[in-house]
Design an enzyme around this catalytic site. Sequence first.
Site, PDB file in Angstrom:
ATOM      1  N   SER A  23      33.119  39.560  39.015  1.00  0.00           N
ATOM      2  CA  SER A  23      34.459  39.379  38.131  1.00  0.00           C
ATOM      3  C   SER A  23      33.539  38.180  37.396  1.00  0.00           C
ATOM      4  O   SER A  23      33.310  37.313  38.433  1.00  0.00           O
ATOM      5  CB  SER A  23      35.262  38.909  39.031  1.00  0.00           C
ATOM      6  OG  SER A  23      35.868  37.788  38.547  1.00  0.00           O
ATOM      7  N   HIS A  26      33.953  43.478  35.264  1.00  0.00           N
ATOM      8  CA  HIS A  26      35.482  42.950  35.339  1.00  0.00           C
ATOM      9  C   HIS A  26      35.756  41.471  34.827  1.00  0.00           C
ATOM     10  O   HIS A  26      34.532  40.161  35.272  1.00  0.00           O
ATOM     11  CB  HIS A  26      36.031  43.248  36.909  1.00  0.00           C
ATOM     12  CG  HIS A  26      37.112  42.972  37.400  1.00  0.00           C
ATOM     13  ND1 HIS A  26      37.857  43.632  36.978  1.00  0.00           N
ATOM     14  CD2 HIS A  26      37.857  41.619  37.562  1.00  0.00           C
ATOM     15  CE1 HIS A  26      38.919  43.248  37.453  1.00  0.00           C
ATOM     16  NE2 HIS A  26      39.516  41.376  36.971  1.00  0.00           N
ATOM     17  N   ASP A  81      38.518  39.170  33.473  1.00  0.00           N
ATOM     18  CA  ASP A  81      39.764  38.524  33.805  1.00  0.00           C
ATOM     19  C   ASP A  81      40.432  37.194  32.523  1.00  0.00           C
ATOM     20  O   ASP A  81      39.575  36.561  32.419  1.00  0.00           O
ATOM     21  CB  ASP A  81      40.058  37.710  35.409  1.00  0.00           C
ATOM     22  CG  ASP A  81      39.951  38.563  36.078  1.00  0.00           C
ATOM     23  OD1 ASP A  81      40.121  39.422  36.591  1.00  0.00           O
ATOM     24  OD2 ASP A  81      38.925  38.312  36.586  1.00  0.00           O
ATOM     25  N   MET A  91      43.750  35.905  30.870  1.00  0.00           N
ATOM     26  CA  MET A  91      45.237  34.978  31.477  1.00  0.00           C
ATOM     27  C   MET A  91      45.372  34.330  30.469  1.00  0.00           C
ATOM     28  O   MET A  91      44.400  33.696  29.706  1.00  0.00           O
ATOM     29  CB  MET A  91      44.742  33.680  32.441  1.00  0.00           C
ATOM     30  CG  MET A  91      43.405  34.440  33.948  1.00  0.00           C
ATOM     31  SD  MET A  91      43.164  33.263  35.314  1.00  0.00           S
ATOM     32  CE  MET A  91      42.475  34.083  35.955  1.00  0.00           C
ATOM     33  N   MET A  94      46.232  40.336  32.361  1.00  0.00           N
ATOM     34  CA  MET A  94      47.409  39.049  33.433  1.00  0.00           C
ATOM     35  C   MET A  94      47.571  37.888  32.459  1.00  0.00           C
ATOM     36  O   MET A  94      47.605  36.873  31.932  1.00  0.00           O
ATOM     37  CB  MET A  94      46.516  37.825  34.048  1.00  0.00           C
ATOM     38  CG  MET A  94      45.746  38.888  35.453  1.00  0.00           C
ATOM     39  SD  MET A  94      45.003  37.401  36.584  1.00  0.00           S
ATOM     40  CE  MET A  94      43.350  38.557  35.807  1.00  0.00           C
ATOM     41  N   GLY A 130      39.826  32.616  41.232  1.00  0.00           N
ATOM     42  CA  GLY A 130      39.285  33.018  41.534  1.00  0.00           C
ATOM     43  C   GLY A 130      38.995  32.053  42.838  1.00  0.00           C
ATOM     44  O   GLY A 130      39.087  31.556  42.962  1.00  0.00           O
ATOM     45  N   GLY A 131      38.010  32.944  43.476  1.00  0.00           N
ATOM     46  CA  GLY A 131      37.789  31.800  45.258  1.00  0.00           C
ATOM     47  C   GLY A 131      38.973  31.866  46.724  1.00  0.00           C
ATOM     48  O   GLY A 131      38.631  30.990  47.006  1.00  0.00           O
ATOM     49  N   ASP A 160      41.000  43.808  44.323  1.00  0.00           N
ATOM     50  CA  ASP A 160      41.030  42.298  43.100  1.00  0.00           C
ATOM     51  C   ASP A 160      41.439  40.992  44.180  1.00  0.00           C
ATOM     52  O   ASP A 160      41.510  40.743  44.059  1.00  0.00           O
ATOM     53  CB  ASP A 160      41.053  42.435  42.113  1.00  0.00           C
ATOM     54  CG  ASP A 160      40.632  41.837  41.285  1.00  0.00           C
ATOM     55  OD1 ASP A 160      39.547  40.485  41.405  1.00  0.00           O
ATOM     56  OD2 ASP A 160      41.026  41.381  39.987  1.00  0.00           O
ATOM     57  N   GLY A 212      34.314  38.167  42.337  1.00  0.00           N
ATOM     58  CA  GLY A 212      33.544  37.566  42.204  1.00  0.00           C
ATOM     59  C   GLY A 212      32.960  35.914  42.246  1.00  0.00           C
ATOM     60  O   GLY A 212      31.596  36.526  42.166  1.00  0.00           O
ATOM     61  N   SER A 213      33.334  35.383  43.218  1.00  0.00           N
ATOM     62  CA  SER A 213      32.820  34.430  44.160  1.00  0.00           C
ATOM     63  C   SER A 213      31.976  35.096  44.595  1.00  0.00           C
ATOM     64  O   SER A 213      30.059  34.507  44.991  1.00  0.00           O
ATOM     65  CB  SER A 213      34.002  33.219  44.720  1.00  0.00           C
ATOM     66  OG  SER A 213      34.834  34.096  45.099  1.00  0.00           O
TER      67      SER A 213
HETATM   68  C1  DX5 Z   1      41.859  36.583  40.287  1.00  0.00           C
HETATM   69  C2  DX5 Z   1      41.491  37.232  39.068  1.00  0.00           C
HETATM   70  C3  DX5 Z   1      39.883  37.637  40.301  1.00  0.00           C
HETATM   71  C4  DX5 Z   1      39.150  37.275  40.350  1.00  0.00           C
HETATM   72  C5  DX5 Z   1      38.331  36.696  41.969  1.00  0.00           C
HETATM   73  O1  DX5 Z   1      42.859  36.873  39.579  1.00  0.00           O
HETATM   74  O2  DX5 Z   1      41.784  39.202  38.860  1.00  0.00           O
HETATM   75  O3  DX5 Z   1      39.641  39.493  39.301  1.00  0.00           O
HETATM   76  O4  DX5 Z   1      38.167  36.297  39.636  1.00  0.00           O
HETATM   77  O5  DX5 Z   1      37.754  36.516  42.047  1.00  0.00           O
HETATM   78  P1  DX5 Z   1      37.386  36.177  43.852  1.00  0.00           P
HETATM   79  O6  DX5 Z   1      36.594  36.884  43.680  1.00  0.00           O
HETATM   80  O7  DX5 Z   1      36.131  35.304  43.860  1.00  0.00           O
HETATM   81  O8  DX5 Z   1      38.284  36.437  44.364  1.00  0.00           O
HETATM   82 ZN    ZN Z   2      40.801  40.548  38.285  1.00  0.00          ZN
END
Ligand code: DX5
Ligand code: ZN
Length: 218
Positions: free
Chosen positions: A8, A33, A35, A37, A68, A144-145, A175, A197-198
């Site tokens: 992501s 991926h 995202d 928002m 999102m 993320g994270g 996710d 992501g992270s």
């Molecule tokens: C959160 C996003 C994820 C995010 C995941 O709302 O939909 O795709 O990037 O990040 P990690 O893997 O760091 O939780």
């Molecule tokens: Zn996502």
Amino acid sequence: MKNLLCPSILSADFARLGEQVRIVADNGADYLHIDVMDGIFVPQISFGMPVIKSLRKVTDLFFDVHLMVTEPIRYIDDFAGCGADGLTIHMEACDDPRATLERIKKRGLKAGAAISPGTPVERFEEVYDLIDMALVMTVNPGLGGQKYIESSNPRIMQTRRLFKDKGIDMDIQVDGGITRDNIERVMSCGANVIVMGSSVFEGDVAGNTEYFARKMKG
Ligand code: DX5
Ligand code: ZN
């Protein structure tokens, strides 16, 4: 069913985005991926079409766009036009999820439906015949994270069972909060499409991608 690794870009270094996308593509990523928002469905605002359009020039990777966004039906044609390969909408964000998914299919894209942690898994019943992928969020969408929500385990299992009972070998995506410590567990619960992501973009991006690709695909 194939296991698919989906880095992501929300956790990427946006000043070096093209370069980092090439690195994940070269080291075993299956999907990118992305995202999006809107500041309404979730409090955060990330990025939109111009970024996707620019990235389309640097890679052939499958663009897995996670919307999102409230009433994403308004933007399906725009996202199709800028190079998305798959669009995932949130069941909570649509007045008419079926009409939204039908619009995605009509554009020839893969269609996904997502549920946030507070949404019953049974909502997939409304759209099971229209989707190519079911996304079970394992954190509250937006950032993320975050830490993996442990009660996601039975929800992933329940989702796998819901489709299995219908004889459907559905791609089930997870996710949020997936790490080296819990990836095996989410896969053993029934997830086969893993967003990270992270865990991918923090530190050695090439090494992380390679690690997870090997872990998932042997
Ligand atoms: C959160 C996003 C994820 C995010 C995941 O709302 O939909 O795709 O990037 O990040 P990690 O893997 O760091 O939780
Ligand atoms: Zn996502």
